[in-house]
Design a protein around this motif. Structure first.
Motif, PDB file in Angstrom:
ATOM      1  N   ILE A 105       0.833  -1.208   0.000  1.00 56.41           N
ATOM      2  CA  ILE A 105       0.000   0.000   0.000  1.00 56.41           C
ATOM      3  C   ILE A 105       0.861   1.249   0.000  1.00 56.41           C
ATOM      4  O   ILE A 105       0.642   2.197  -0.764  1.00 56.41           O
ATOM      5  CB  ILE A 105      -0.948  -0.021   1.215  1.00 56.41           C
ATOM      6  CG1 ILE A 105      -1.967  -1.152   1.084  1.00 56.41           C
ATOM      7  CG2 ILE A 105      -1.656   1.318   1.375  1.00 56.41           C
ATOM      8  CD1 ILE A 105      -2.828  -1.354   2.319  1.00 56.41           C
TER       9      ILE A 105
ATOM     10  N   GLN B  22       2.632   2.196  -3.367  1.00 55.69           N
ATOM     11  CA  GLN B  22       1.843   2.528  -4.554  1.00 55.69           C
ATOM     12  C   GLN B  22       2.258   3.886  -5.119  1.00 55.69           C
ATOM     13  O   GLN B  22       2.368   4.872  -4.385  1.00 55.69           O
ATOM     14  CB  GLN B  22       0.347   2.548  -4.205  1.00 55.69           C
ATOM     15  CG  GLN B  22      -0.231   1.180  -3.866  1.00 55.69           C
ATOM     16  CD  GLN B  22      -1.703   1.261  -3.471  1.00 55.69           C
ATOM     17  OE1 GLN B  22      -2.359   2.256  -3.732  1.00 55.69           O
ATOM     18  NE2 GLN B  22      -2.193   0.201  -2.851  1.00 55.69           N
TER      19      GLN B  22
ATOM     20  N   ASN C 208       0.642   5.877  -7.113  1.00 60.64           N
ATOM     21  CA  ASN C 208      -0.413   6.889  -7.194  1.00 60.64           C
ATOM     22  C   ASN C 208      -0.901   7.346  -5.823  1.00 60.64           C
ATOM     23  O   ASN C 208      -1.944   7.985  -5.700  1.00 60.64           O
ATOM     24  CB  ASN C 208      -1.591   6.343  -7.996  1.00 60.64           C
ATOM     25  CG  ASN C 208      -2.213   5.119  -7.337  1.00 60.64           C
ATOM     26  OD1 ASN C 208      -1.614   4.514  -6.449  1.00 60.64           O
ATOM     27  ND2 ASN C 208      -3.407   4.752  -7.795  1.00 60.64           N
ATOM     28  N   LEU C 209      -0.137   7.007  -4.772  1.00 58.70           N
ATOM     29  CA  LEU C 209      -0.492   7.398  -3.412  1.00 58.70           C
ATOM     30  C   LEU C 209       0.235   8.682  -3.046  1.00 58.70           C
ATOM     31  O   LEU C 209       1.462   8.779  -3.195  1.00 58.70           O
ATOM     32  CB  LEU C 209      -0.119   6.284  -2.424  1.00 58.70           C
ATOM     33  CG  LEU C 209      -0.659   6.408  -0.999  1.00 58.70           C
ATOM     34  CD1 LEU C 209      -2.182   6.300  -0.994  1.00 58.70           C
ATOM     35  CD2 LEU C 209      -0.060   5.334  -0.110  1.00 58.70           C
ATOM     36  N   CYS C 210      -0.503   9.665  -2.588  1.00 64.05           N
ATOM     37  CA  CYS C 210       0.089  10.956  -2.223  1.00 64.05           C
ATOM     38  C   CYS C 210       0.659  10.884  -0.810  1.00 64.05           C
ATOM     39  O   CYS C 210      -0.036  10.463   0.118  1.00 64.05           O
ATOM     40  CB  CYS C 210      -0.974  12.053  -2.323  1.00 64.05           C
ATOM     41  SG  CYS C 210      -0.377  13.684  -1.826  1.00 64.05           S
ATOM     42  N   ARG C 211       1.909  11.275  -0.645  1.00 62.52           N
ATOM     43  CA  ARG C 211       2.545  11.325   0.681  1.00 62.52           C
ATOM     44  C   ARG C 211       2.597  12.781   1.132  1.00 62.52           C
ATOM     45  O   ARG C 211       3.209  13.634   0.479  1.00 62.52           O
ATOM     46  CB  ARG C 211       3.955  10.734   0.636  1.00 62.52           C
ATOM     47  CG  ARG C 211       4.013   9.290   0.216  1.00 62.52           C
ATOM     48  CD  ARG C 211       3.171   8.398   1.136  1.00 62.52           C
ATOM     49  NE  ARG C 211       3.664   8.367   2.491  1.00 62.52           N
ATOM     50  CZ  ARG C 211       4.603   7.524   2.932  1.00 62.52           C
ATOM     51  NH1 ARG C 211       5.149   6.642   2.106  1.00 62.52           N
ATOM     52  NH2 ARG C 211       4.993   7.556   4.177  1.00 62.52           N
TER      53      ARG C 211
ATOM     54  N   GLU D 260      -6.668  -0.154   5.518  1.00 62.16           N
ATOM     55  CA  GLU D 260      -6.783  -0.347   4.069  1.00 62.16           C
ATOM     56  C   GLU D 260      -8.005   0.384   3.528  1.00 62.16           C
ATOM     57  O   GLU D 260      -7.971   0.964   2.427  1.00 62.16           O
ATOM     58  CB  GLU D 260      -6.863  -1.841   3.752  1.00 62.16           C
ATOM     59  CG  GLU D 260      -6.783  -2.177   2.284  1.00 62.16           C
ATOM     60  CD  GLU D 260      -6.718  -3.674   2.033  1.00 62.16           C
ATOM     61  OE1 GLU D 260      -6.446  -4.066   0.881  1.00 62.16           O
ATOM     62  OE2 GLU D 260      -6.925  -4.445   2.993  1.00 62.16           O
TER      63      GLU D 260
ATOM     64  N   VAL E 271      -7.044   4.168   3.306  1.00 64.51           N
ATOM     65  CA  VAL E 271      -6.170   4.496   2.176  1.00 64.51           C
ATOM     66  C   VAL E 271      -6.933   4.373   0.858  1.00 64.51           C
ATOM     67  O   VAL E 271      -6.752   5.181  -0.068  1.00 64.51           O
ATOM     68  CB  VAL E 271      -4.931   3.582   2.173  1.00 64.51           C
ATOM     69  CG1 VAL E 271      -4.074   3.844   0.932  1.00 64.51           C
ATOM     70  CG2 VAL E 271      -4.113   3.801   3.436  1.00 64.51           C
ATOM     71  N   GLY E 272      -7.794   3.382   0.751  1.00 64.84           N
ATOM     72  CA  GLY E 272      -8.546   3.207  -0.477  1.00 64.84           C
ATOM     73  C   GLY E 272      -9.464   4.367  -0.792  1.00 64.84           C
ATOM     74  O   GLY E 272      -9.804   4.604  -1.964  1.00 64.84           O
ATOM     75  N   ASN E 273      -9.879   5.121   0.209  1.00 63.13           N
ATOM     76  CA  ASN E 273     -10.788   6.240  -0.012  1.00 63.13           C
ATOM     77  C   ASN E 273     -10.089   7.593  -0.008  1.00 63.13           C
ATOM     78  O   ASN E 273     -10.490   8.502  -0.735  1.00 63.13           O
ATOM     79  CB  ASN E 273     -11.879   6.243   1.070  1.00 63.13           C
ATOM     80  CG  ASN E 273     -12.901   5.143   0.868  1.00 63.13           C
ATOM     81  OD1 ASN E 273     -13.875   5.320   0.148  1.00 63.13           O
ATOM     82  ND2 ASN E 273     -12.678   4.000   1.500  1.00 63.13           N
TER      83      ASN E 273
ATOM     84  N   ARG F 148      -6.519   8.062  -0.390  1.00 66.35           N
ATOM     85  CA  ARG F 148      -5.380   8.017  -1.328  1.00 66.35           C
ATOM     86  C   ARG F 148      -4.256   8.945  -0.897  1.00 66.35           C
ATOM     87  O   ARG F 148      -3.573   9.555  -1.730  1.00 66.35           O
ATOM     88  CB  ARG F 148      -5.832   8.376  -2.747  1.00 66.35           C
ATOM     89  CG  ARG F 148      -6.992   7.571  -3.302  1.00 66.35           C
ATOM     90  CD  ARG F 148      -6.719   6.089  -3.250  1.00 66.35           C
ATOM     91  NE  ARG F 148      -5.513   5.725  -3.997  1.00 66.35           N
ATOM     92  CZ  ARG F 148      -4.895   4.556  -3.892  1.00 66.35           C
ATOM     93  NH1 ARG F 148      -5.359   3.636  -3.026  1.00 66.35           N
ATOM     94  NH2 ARG F 148      -3.823   4.300  -4.599  1.00 66.35           N
ATOM     95  N   ALA F 149      -4.039   9.085   0.387  1.00 66.10           N
ATOM     96  CA  ALA F 149      -2.959   9.937   0.895  1.00 66.10           C
ATOM     97  C   ALA F 149      -2.508   9.407   2.243  1.00 66.10           C
ATOM     98  O   ALA F 149      -3.319   8.900   3.028  1.00 66.10           O
ATOM     99  CB  ALA F 149      -3.420  11.381   1.023  1.00 66.10           C
TER     100      ALA F 149
END
Length: 730
Positions: free
Chosen positions: A529, A532, A534-537, A557, A560-562, A564-565
């Motif tokens: 996870i 990924q 496309n995940l914004c940090r 999970e 993060v799935g909703n 995305r950061a």
């Protein structure tokens, strides 16, 4: 690394044992100064109920008056042997030995059995929790044989037996709490009733309102803690017991010293021969002479076994025996005064001083059940059997002394309602006995299991216990059940309400815990996870709170799935309460690195009974500092999973990398720390039965909406608090 970890756990083991000896719980070499100090305090807290029973026992036993002088002798003989068998032999010298890490009560017996036999249904008995908790368990090492082995196999292999034990535990606890409602009412009403002897101007209604005022004052004092209350009340109770003993001797010598023949148990047989069914019914009033004995066991966590044994043997038992003997001697000459025997037997010159002391003693009598109720609820919280409430540790010296504000005011409200509703101690007495004897009978049932499965007592001694003690309790229970229509329904109804609350909470709590345990996110999955593309940090630190001590809850999970950061630094944190007094500061935080490159960590924070969690700002600062020490290699304590796992543990000793990561942690904490708690909404699955749907969808949901929220329990600042919601279908 493994050896280092074990040595640190061992150091906690030794430290906790040292601390347990310091506070005097369950340690043979505790100083006598400590034992005598606790014995003095226990008089003011534990024995008030037992010590004030002479106020109302004879009037409850003979509601229609004593018919025969020999009946008084028979009742006195019954009182002698009932007090000797139940409070002294059973509780003080047998049951108190079955405490669980210094704690008493039915939950302690259940917990003790769960730790030695595989009968537990509670999550904190899971292997993962025990591994991290390093509980101070003294389990039986040697094998079992014969009857003991058969009982063990039956319990371990029967789901029905496991649920029956949990049901019996919750029933006993509910009955004791119901007793905690009735005890203050009957004690205060009985003592305040003495004021009517001074003037005809004092009516029953005035006595009731005086009693209500006294009860409110008593409950408002609870916030000061058992330590201060015990020191304040103990001198008064000591004076009470001394005066009772002196007045008992005075009446014994003045009126009829021949009542001493009550030591002959044959008078009990003759009493039942003369009275038949009426004699059996009178046991319902006579049993009130042992009220407070279950609280004696529940309150052991506030004191110690030896201290209670000393105070009972040296002070309480002789005083109450002398008082009952003195009243019997007076009644042998004045049987018409049985309804007010206690006050009528007081010599005129000391009537008013004794009235004042009696009122004060009655106030104090309520303390035993109130303190015991606090201890019981504290234990039930640890076992996931009660909704979240605030628990305040009121003493830095004695680990078991706690105060629960919500419960205190609930008990106060219930006591005021019962006092106004019943109005007299005689009416309350009809309701009182059922809770007392039923709870004591259930305790005996658990004690038989403890003797067989843990102590490995010889079967003949177990049978002796059943014949001499448990059979007597069953006879008393049959008598008090006769009073069910006359008010005995009240404690049963109250217990049923409490049982419904506790079962509902425990059932949904276990289902939720096991759902998270079986659906936890593995460390490998967490790494996937985090990696990924496309995940914004985002800069900053996030602390995720969870009850799981191994694995990541499924709500992460979902989050993060909703969203995305993710923050640059992630710490998954579990707060664990251990059954030891203190956890050293250097042993409080256990860390494990989840991701080999990213700053993602697992942390378990452990607190003992007397450890007071810091305010969130202080807790946050300590956690960050311990995390930096872990990254630098100074706190390399890892949390090993019990079962095999692919968890990755980074052991990079490069000082430059460590310093760089510490710099990132500092920058993240400066930019802001966000505290995240998963607030799962649980619903019953579509295939569930109607009972399960009602319990989870309505009962548990209602309780959860109306108890303390997780952020209130953890003390998280609302300005940096984020609640993540997810629905679990159980």
């Amino acid at each position: 690394m493994g050896e280092r970890k074990m040595s640190r756990f061992d150091s906690l083991d030794l430290e906790s044992n040292k601390l347990k000896s310091d506070n005097g719980h369950s340690i043979k070499d505790a100083s006598w100064a400590m034992i005598l100090t606790l014995a003095f305090q226990s008089i003011g807290v534990v024995f008030g109920d037992l010590g004030t029973s002479p106020l109302y026992v004879y009037s409850s036993t003979f509601p229609n008056g004593a018919k025969h002088k020999d009946d008084i002798i028979g009742v006195l003989s019954l009182i002698y042997y009932t007090i000797t068998l139940m409070p002294v032999i059973k509780y003080v010298f047998i049951v108190l030995r079955a405490n669980d890490n210094g704690n008493g009560g039915t939950f302690a017996l259940y917990s003790l059995l769960c730790r030695n036999v595989k009968i537990g249904l509670i999550p904190n008995q899971e292997k993962e929790d025990k591994e991290v908790g390093q509980y101070q368990i003294h389990t039986t090492k040697t094998g079992r044989s014969g009857c003991s082995l058969k009982v063990q196999n039956t319990l371990e292999n029967s789901v029905f037996a496991k649920y029956t034990l949990l049901f019996a535990t919750i029933l006993a606890v509910s009955l004791v709490i119901g007793d905690g409602v009735l005890t203050p009412c009957i004690s205060v009403l009985s003592a305040a009733g003495g004021i009517k002897g001074a003037s005809d101007k004092f009516t029953d209604d005035m006595v009731v309102w005086i009693s209500v005022a006294i009860l409110i004052f008593l409950f408002l004092m609870q916030s000061f803690g058992t330590d201060k209350v015990g020191y304040s009340f103990a001198p008064i109770l000591c004076i009470w017991f001394i005066c009772n003993a002196i007045i008992g001797i005075f009446n014994f010598c003045k009126h009829d010293w021949g009542v001493i023949k009550a030591v002959n148990p044959w008078h009990i047989v003759e009493y039942f021969q003369r009275n038949g069914k009426d004699g059996w019914v009178s046991l319902g009033g006579m049993v009130l002479c042992i009220t407070g004995t279950e609280a004696l066991f529940a309150d052991v966590g506030h004191f110690s076994v030896k201290s209670i044994q000393v105070s009972m043997s040296a002070v309480v038992y002789p005083a109450v025996i002398l008082q009952y003997s003195g009243q019997a001697a007076y009644l042998s000459k004045h049987p018409e005064d049985v309804a007010t025997a206690f006050y009528k037997a007081i010599p005129d010159p000391v009537y008013w001083p004794m009235f004042v002391i009696a009122v004060l003693a009655a106030i104090i009598a309520s303390q035993a059940m109130i303190s015991g109720t606090f201890s019981i609820i504290h234990q039930s919280l640890a076992l996931g059997c009660f909704p979240r409430v605030k628990v305040v540790h009121t003493s830095s010296k004695y680990e078991g002394q706690v105060y629960i504000p919500e419960l205190n005011y609930l008990l106060m409200f219930a006591c005021v309602c019962v006092t106004l509703g019943f109005g007299t101690s005689t009416h309350i007495g009809n309701a009182y006995g059922i809770a007392v004897v039923f709870a004591e009978t259930l305790t005996s049932f658990f004690m038989v299991l403890v003797m067989l499965l843990i102590w490995k007592t010889h079967i003949l001694l177990v049978l002796l216990y059943i014949c001499c003690i448990m059979s007597v309790e069953l006879i008393y229970l049959s008598a008090v059940l006769y009073k069910f229509p006359s008010g005995g329904y009240l404690p049963i109804a109250f217990a049923c309400v409490l049982m419904a609350i506790m079962f509902t909470w425990n059932y949904a709590y276990r289902k939720t815990y096991y759902y998270e345990l079986h659906n936890k996110v593995s460390s490998d999955k967490v790494c996937e996870i985090v990696d990924q593309s496309n995940l914004c940090r985002i800069p900053g630190m996030a602390i995720f709170y969870s009850e799981l001590v191994h694995g990541i809850p499924p709500i992460f999970e979902y989050y993060v799935g909703n969203i995305r950061a993710l923050h640059s630094v992630l710490v998954f944190t579990s707060i664990k309460s251990l059954p030891i007094s203190k956890v050293p500061a250097e042993e409080r935080f256990l860390f494990r690195r989840v991701h080999p490159k990213e700053l993602v960590f697992r942390c378990v924070v452990r607190y003992g009974y007397t450890d007071v969690p810091d305010r969130q700002d202080g807790f946050e600062a300590v956690l960050i500092e311990e995390l930096k020490q872990f990254v630098l290699g100074n706190r390399r304590v890892k949390v090993e999973p019990v079962e095999e796992s692919n968890d990755r543990i980074c052991e990079d000793d490069d000082d430059n990398i460590g310093n760089r990561e510490v710099g990132i942690i500092d920058e993240a904490s400066r930019l802001g720390v966000v505290h995240m708690i998963g607030e799962s909404q649980v619903i019953a699955g579509k295939e569930s039965g109607i009972i399960k749907k009602v319990v989870i969808n309505y009962g548990y949901s209602f309780l959860k909406r109306n108890v303390r929220k997780s952020d209130e329990v953890f003390g998280i600042p609302r300005t940096r608090f984020l609640k993540v919601g997810m629905t679990y279908e159980l």
